[in-house]
Design a protein around this motif. Structure first.
Motif, PDB file in Angstrom:
ATOM      1  N   ALA A   1       0.910  -1.267   0.049  1.00 24.97           N
ATOM      2  CA  ALA A   1      -0.098  -0.156  -0.094  1.00 24.97           C
ATOM      3  C   ALA A   1       0.663   1.378   0.129  1.00 24.97           C
ATOM      4  CB  ALA A   1      -1.105   0.034   1.172  1.00 24.97           C
ATOM      5  N   SER A   2       0.240   2.304  -0.362  1.00 19.48           N
ATOM      6  CA  SER A   2       0.887   3.797  -0.393  1.00 19.48           C
ATOM      7  C   SER A   2       2.155   3.437  -0.908  1.00 19.48           C
ATOM      8  CB  SER A   2       0.843   3.977   1.137  1.00 19.48           C
ATOM      9  OG  SER A   2       1.510   5.348   1.196  1.00 19.48           O
ATOM     10  N   ALA A   3       3.324   4.005  -0.162  1.00 16.39           N
ATOM     11  CA  ALA A   3       4.699   3.972  -0.708  1.00 16.39           C
ATOM     12  C   ALA A   3       4.994   2.716  -1.314  1.00 16.39           C
ATOM     13  CB  ALA A   3       5.572   4.248   0.392  1.00 16.39           C
ATOM     14  N   GLY A   4       4.379   1.495  -0.957  1.00 14.91           N
ATOM     15  CA  GLY A   4       4.726   0.308  -1.500  1.00 14.91           C
ATOM     16  C   GLY A   4       4.439   0.076  -3.116  1.00 14.91           C
ATOM     17  N   THR A   5       3.455   0.866  -3.493  1.00 16.35           N
ATOM     18  CA  THR A   5       2.653   0.919  -4.736  1.00 16.35           C
ATOM     19  C   THR A   5       3.885   1.726  -5.634  1.00 16.35           C
ATOM     20  OG1 THR A   5       0.613   0.947  -3.957  1.00 16.35           O
ATOM     21  CG2 THR A   5       0.712   1.662  -6.261  1.00 16.35           C
ATOM     22  N   TYR A   6       4.129   2.879  -5.105  1.00 14.71           N
ATOM     23  CA  TYR A   6       5.227   3.519  -6.044  1.00 14.71           C
ATOM     24  C   TYR A   6       6.433   2.801  -6.142  1.00 14.71           C
ATOM     25  CZ  TYR A   6       2.698   7.929  -4.754  1.00 14.71           C
ATOM     26  OH  TYR A   6       1.402   8.612  -4.564  1.00 14.71           O
ATOM     27  N   ILE A   7       7.048   1.954  -5.303  1.00 16.38           N
ATOM     28  CA  ILE A   7       7.936   0.999  -5.538  1.00 16.38           C
ATOM     29  C   ILE A   7       7.725   0.045  -6.342  1.00 16.38           C
ATOM     30  CG2 ILE A   7       9.470  -0.558  -4.410  1.00 16.38           C
ATOM     31  CD1 ILE A   7       9.315   1.096  -1.891  1.00 16.38           C
ATOM     32  N   MET A   8       6.677  -0.743  -6.655  1.00 18.63           N
ATOM     33  CA  MET A   8       6.227  -1.627  -7.409  1.00 18.63           C
ATOM     34  C   MET A   8       6.138  -1.084  -8.676  1.00 18.63           C
ATOM     35  SD  MET A   8       5.696  -4.619  -6.181  1.00 18.63           S
ATOM     36  CE  MET A   8       4.257  -5.428  -7.296  1.00 18.63           C
TER      37      MET A   8
ATOM     38  N   ALA B   1      -2.566   4.608  -2.855  1.00 13.64           N
ATOM     39  CA  ALA B   1      -1.518   5.666  -2.894  1.00 13.64           C
ATOM     40  C   ALA B   1      -1.526   7.236  -2.666  1.00 13.64           C
ATOM     41  CB  ALA B   1      -0.642   5.487  -4.345  1.00 13.64           C
ATOM     42  N   THR B   2      -2.590   7.605  -2.026  1.00 11.17           N
ATOM     43  CA  THR B   2      -3.010   9.022  -1.846  1.00 11.17           C
ATOM     44  C   THR B   2      -1.987   9.509  -0.709  1.00 11.17           C
ATOM     45  OG1 THR B   2      -5.110   8.599  -2.419  1.00 11.17           O
ATOM     46  CG2 THR B   2      -4.450  10.468  -1.200  1.00 11.17           C
ATOM     47  N   PRO B   3      -1.130  10.440  -0.833  1.00 10.78           N
ATOM     48  CA  PRO B   3      -0.396  11.177   0.134  1.00 10.78           C
ATOM     49  C   PRO B   3      -1.352  11.255   1.214  1.00 10.78           C
ATOM     50  CG  PRO B   3      -0.326  12.392  -1.829  1.00 10.78           C
ATOM     51  CD  PRO B   3      -1.341  11.544  -2.177  1.00 10.78           C
TER      52      PRO B   3
ATOM     53  N   MET C   1      -4.612  20.178   7.368  1.00 12.70           N
ATOM     54  CA  MET C   1      -5.719  19.945   8.062  1.00 12.70           C
ATOM     55  C   MET C   1      -6.927  20.811   7.653  1.00 12.70           C
ATOM     56  SD  MET C   1      -4.465  19.608  12.077  1.00 12.70           S
ATOM     57  CE  MET C   1      -5.994  19.610  12.423  1.00 12.70           C
ATOM     58  N   GLY C   2      -8.147  20.246   7.208  1.00 13.97           N
ATOM     59  CA  GLY C   2      -9.148  20.987   6.782  1.00 13.97           C
ATOM     60  C   GLY C   2      -9.386  20.856   5.340  1.00 13.97           C
ATOM     61  N   SER C   3      -8.347  20.143   4.662  1.00 14.30           N
ATOM     62  CA  SER C   3      -8.434  20.063   3.050  1.00 14.30           C
ATOM     63  C   SER C   3      -9.508  18.992   2.936  1.00 14.30           C
ATOM     64  CB  SER C   3      -7.285  19.722   2.657  1.00 14.30           C
ATOM     65  OG  SER C   3      -6.811  18.471   3.208  1.00 14.30           O
ATOM     66  N   GLN C   4     -10.099  19.018   1.677  1.00  9.59           N
ATOM     67  CA  GLN C   4     -11.202  18.069   1.350  1.00  9.59           C
ATOM     68  C   GLN C   4     -10.406  16.759   1.031  1.00  9.59           C
ATOM     69  OE1 GLN C   4     -12.887  20.045  -2.153  1.00  9.59           O
ATOM     70  NE2 GLN C   4     -13.639  21.602  -1.007  1.00  9.59           N
ATOM     71  N   PRO C   5     -11.223  15.795   1.058  1.00 10.06           N
ATOM     72  CA  PRO C   5     -10.960  14.400   0.724  1.00 10.06           C
ATOM     73  C   PRO C   5     -10.365  14.244  -0.718  1.00 10.06           C
ATOM     74  CG  PRO C   5     -12.913  14.328   1.957  1.00 10.06           C
ATOM     75  CD  PRO C   5     -12.594  15.779   1.704  1.00 10.06           C
ATOM     76  N   PRO C   6      -9.522  13.370  -1.188  1.00 11.19           N
ATOM     77  CA  PRO C   6      -8.962  13.310  -2.672  1.00 11.19           C
ATOM     78  C   PRO C   6      -9.999  13.359  -3.408  1.00 11.19           C
ATOM     79  CG  PRO C   6      -7.674  12.096  -0.941  1.00 11.19           C
ATOM     80  CD  PRO C   6      -8.707  12.394  -0.475  1.00 11.19           C
ATOM     81  N   GLY C   7     -11.073  12.598  -3.137  1.00 10.19           N
ATOM     82  CA  GLY C   7     -12.219  12.291  -4.345  1.00 10.19           C
ATOM     83  C   GLY C   7     -13.114  13.513  -4.228  1.00 10.19           C
ATOM     84  N   GLU C   8     -13.128  14.600  -3.278  1.00  9.21           N
ATOM     85  CA  GLU C   8     -13.882  15.685  -3.569  1.00  9.21           C
ATOM     86  C   GLU C   8     -12.947  16.982  -3.725  1.00  9.21           C
ATOM     87  OE1 GLU C   8     -16.020  16.072   0.044  1.00  9.21           O
ATOM     88  OE2 GLU C   8     -16.320  14.069   0.157  1.00  9.21           O
TER      89      GLU C   8
ATOM     90  N   TRP D   1      -4.926   3.833 -13.975  1.00  9.89           N
ATOM     91  CA  TRP D   1      -5.116   3.463 -12.851  1.00  9.89           C
ATOM     92  C   TRP D   1      -4.185   3.777 -11.523  1.00  9.89           C
ATOM     93  CZ3 TRP D   1      -2.622   0.832  -8.747  1.00  9.89           C
ATOM     94  CH2 TRP D   1      -3.439   0.154  -7.758  1.00  9.89           C
ATOM     95  N   ALA D   2      -3.014   4.171 -11.911  1.00 12.38           N
ATOM     96  CA  ALA D   2      -1.861   4.663 -11.066  1.00 12.38           C
ATOM     97  C   ALA D   2      -2.329   6.055 -10.689  1.00 12.38           C
ATOM     98  CB  ALA D   2      -0.414   5.145 -11.868  1.00 12.38           C
ATOM     99  N   GLU D   3      -2.900   6.673 -11.527  1.00 11.38           N
ATOM    100  CA  GLU D   3      -3.706   8.319 -11.093  1.00 11.38           C
ATOM    101  C   GLU D   3      -4.810   7.752 -10.209  1.00 11.38           C
ATOM    102  OE1 GLU D   3      -5.499  12.210 -13.128  1.00 11.38           O
ATOM    103  OE2 GLU D   3      -4.676  10.804 -14.400  1.00 11.38           O
ATOM    104  N   LYS D   4      -5.591   6.848 -10.493  1.00 12.59           N
ATOM    105  CA  LYS D   4      -6.721   6.665  -9.585  1.00 12.59           C
ATOM    106  C   LYS D   4      -6.451   5.995  -8.099  1.00 12.59           C
ATOM    107  CE  LYS D   4     -11.070   4.043  -9.891  1.00 12.59           C
ATOM    108  NZ  LYS D   4     -11.893   2.983 -10.551  1.00 12.59           N
ATOM    109  N   ALA D   5      -5.007   5.386  -8.420  1.00 15.69           N
ATOM    110  CA  ALA D   5      -4.818   4.859  -6.966  1.00 15.69           C
ATOM    111  C   ALA D   5      -4.369   6.148  -6.105  1.00 15.69           C
ATOM    112  CB  ALA D   5      -3.588   4.043  -7.277  1.00 15.69           C
ATOM    113  N   VAL D   6      -3.992   7.118  -6.637  1.00 16.84           N
ATOM    114  CA  VAL D   6      -3.404   8.456  -5.991  1.00 16.84           C
ATOM    115  C   VAL D   6      -4.575   9.288  -5.635  1.00 16.84           C
ATOM    116  CG1 VAL D   6      -2.199  10.463  -6.044  1.00 16.84           C
ATOM    117  CG2 VAL D   6      -1.431   8.335  -6.810  1.00 16.84           C
ATOM    118  N   ARG D   7      -5.821   9.636  -6.588  1.00 16.52           N
ATOM    119  CA  ARG D   7      -6.552  10.588  -6.590  1.00 16.52           C
ATOM    120  C   ARG D   7      -7.739   9.962  -5.554  1.00 16.52           C
ATOM    121  NH1 ARG D   7      -6.017  15.095  -8.910  1.00 16.52           N
ATOM    122  NH2 ARG D   7      -4.420  15.192 -10.785  1.00 16.52           N
ATOM    123  N   GLU D   8      -7.937   8.644  -5.879  1.00 14.65           N
ATOM    124  CA  GLU D   8      -9.186   7.999  -5.115  1.00 14.65           C
ATOM    125  C   GLU D   8      -8.748   6.931  -4.135  1.00 14.65           C
ATOM    126  OE1 GLU D   8     -11.742   6.778  -8.146  1.00 14.65           O
ATOM    127  OE2 GLU D   8     -11.749   8.508  -9.291  1.00 14.65           O
ATOM    128  N   ALA D   9      -7.489   6.834  -3.917  1.00 15.82           N
ATOM    129  CA  ALA D   9      -6.785   5.697  -3.089  1.00 15.82           C
ATOM    130  C   ALA D   9      -7.577   4.480  -3.383  1.00 15.82           C
ATOM    131  CB  ALA D   9      -7.438   6.005  -1.500  1.00 15.82           C
TER     132      ALA D   9
END
Length: 465
Positions: free
Chosen positions: A113-120, A137-139, A144-151, A194-202
């Protein structure tokens, strides 16, 4: 010189300090001579949170493979993610490696997950065991107070369109991560969308789904199966293209050395936090009680280890400064009477500094709240105990000096015409009395002038001593 040498060598803690110094210096000496690793595969286990110890472990092994001629490097991963800095260091080493690197999520039930996906995505070959997954892979270090990646605000609507600053910072972090993983996908010929989706939408994928969507190259149950399916594949590495010949290849597991294990232990935020507190309080105790030596030695070693850990951790300078300021204020309360103002202010600064000490929200890299509360309560309790003892000492009767003599009771040991000798606190004093006294009579001191006491007879019903 002989007495000094005897004292120095007779202290066991000096031997401990010397052993630690030799241990650290010994780390610069290779444990073994170079050996020929041609036709072998180095197997590295990347388990748990990815941090500085992990990147050092992988970097050292890759350097060894380059100098000793290993044919393949296998990163067997099971990780929830980790620090961005450590992840990027590992990826830089993978991209620059002339030896093919296989990212392998195993055994069954593992994840990358996360950093492991980038290494893969950065690995020359990506493989997974059945019943494993990768993605999400979402950072996680977002304001604090920012919107979730999907929003998040759609790209193109910048600050001029009214996007709040915190949301803008979140979009910048996400867009940077998207660009990074898409660059890796292009270089390795893997699924960019899908790589972009893994980041933007986890988003996450199972092993079979990842194979179908061309996120990975193959599925293998175990290492022997992996080697069989790798045989004959062409891999582009730095310096050209290599055809893998993995049939009958020897697997050499590479274990972390003592330095990696030590770094992994002390670089844990909770351990580093405890080491810093032990170091600071040890030095404070040594300065308040010169000559104990042991608290100073233990405090110095602990503080040096904590500073080394903080060097590789993303530490907030403001948090560290607040902690040091808080401890200084609480220590000053012991020596400077401020009716608790320094102590209370120091406690508040200490807790605030502990909360913001680590500038990261990666899994496994937060200081435990229970540890912060325990440290704050312990410090406050120590401060309260010191203040309570100081207050009680003010209420105790004086036991020395002029004030101590006034009211003291003694016995007449000799009587002359206008002078007498009395024994008080085991000492003989010259005394005078305004009332008649007899030999052996108990008297109480009423005045002190120079070295002559003025006493009066003590009646039996008035005796208090």
């Amino acid at each position: 010189m002989e007495p000094f040498f005897f004292v120095f060598t007779s202290k066991w803690y000096f031997w401990i300090l010397g052993s630690l110094v030799c241990l650290f210096l010994g780390g610069a000496v290779p444990a073994q001579q170079n050996q020929n690793l041609a036709g072998t595969a180095l197997l590295l286990d990347v388990r748990g949170v990815i941090g500085p110890a992990t990147s050092d472990y992988i970097q050292r092994t890759m350097a060894k493979s380059n100098t000793e001629g290993a044919a393949l490097i296998i990163l067997r991963m099971d990780t929830p993610g980790g620090l961005d800095t450590a992840m990027r260091e590992i990826i830089q080493d993978v991209l620059a490696s002339p030896v093919p690197v296989v990212g392998y999520v195993a055994p069954s039930g593992a994840r990358a997950a996360s950093a492991g996906t980038y290494i893969m995505y950065a690995s020359h070959i990506a493989a997974m065991a059945p019943a494993t997954n990768l993605g999400a892979a979402t950072p996680v270090h977002l304001p604090m107070g920012s919107q979730p990646p999907g929003e998040a605000t759609p790209p193109g609507e910048g600050e001029e369109a009214g996007t709040p600053p915190k949301d803008t910072l979140a979009r910048k972090a996400i867009n940077d991560a998207v660009a990074y993983i898409k660059g890796l996908a292009v270089q390795r010929g893997r699924n960019e969308r899908w790589a972009e989706k893994a980041v933007r939408e986890a988003a996450s994928l199972s092993a079979q789904e990842a194979l179908e969507m061309e996120v990975i190259d193959l599925i293998a149950q175990d290492i022997p199966t992996l080697l069989k399916r790798l045989d004959g594949r062409n891999v582009k590495v730095v310096g050209g293209e290599i055809t893998l010949q993995t049939t009958d290849m020897t697997i050499i597991p590479v274990e972390p050395n003592w330095r990696d294990r030590l770094l992994a232990m002390i670089a844990h935020p909770n351990i580093a936090y405890i080491l810093m507190l032990v170091g600071i309080y040890g030095l404070i105790f040594e300065m308040a009680n010169p000559g104990f030596i042991l608290p100073g030695v233990v405090g110095t070693i602990s503080l040096l280890l904590a500073l080394y850990a903080f060097q590789v951790l993303p530490i907030s300078s403001a948090g560290l400064a607040l902690m040091l300021l808080g401890i200084t204020f609480m220590a000053a309360e012991v020596f400077v009477p401020s009716f608790g103002a320094l102590g209370i202010g120091g406690g508040i600064a200490f807790v605030m500094g502990s909360v913001i000490l680590l500038d990261v929200e990666a899994p496994g890299y937060q200081i435990s709240w229970s540890l912060i509360v325990a440290a704050a309560v312990s410090s406050a309790g120590f401060l309260y105990m010191v203040l309570l003892l100081a207050a009680r000492s003010q209420q105790r009767p004086v036991v020395s000096g002029r004030e101590q003599m006034l009211g003291a009771v003694g016995k007449v040991t000799a009587v002359a015409r206008d002078k007498m000798t009395v024994r008080i606190h085991g000492e003989l004093w010259s005394a005078q009395a305004r009332e008649p006294t007899t030999l052996g009579q108990r008297v109480r001191v009423t005045e002190l002038e120079g070295l002559t006491l003025t006493v009066k007879p003590e009646l039996e019903e008035d005796l208090h001593d």
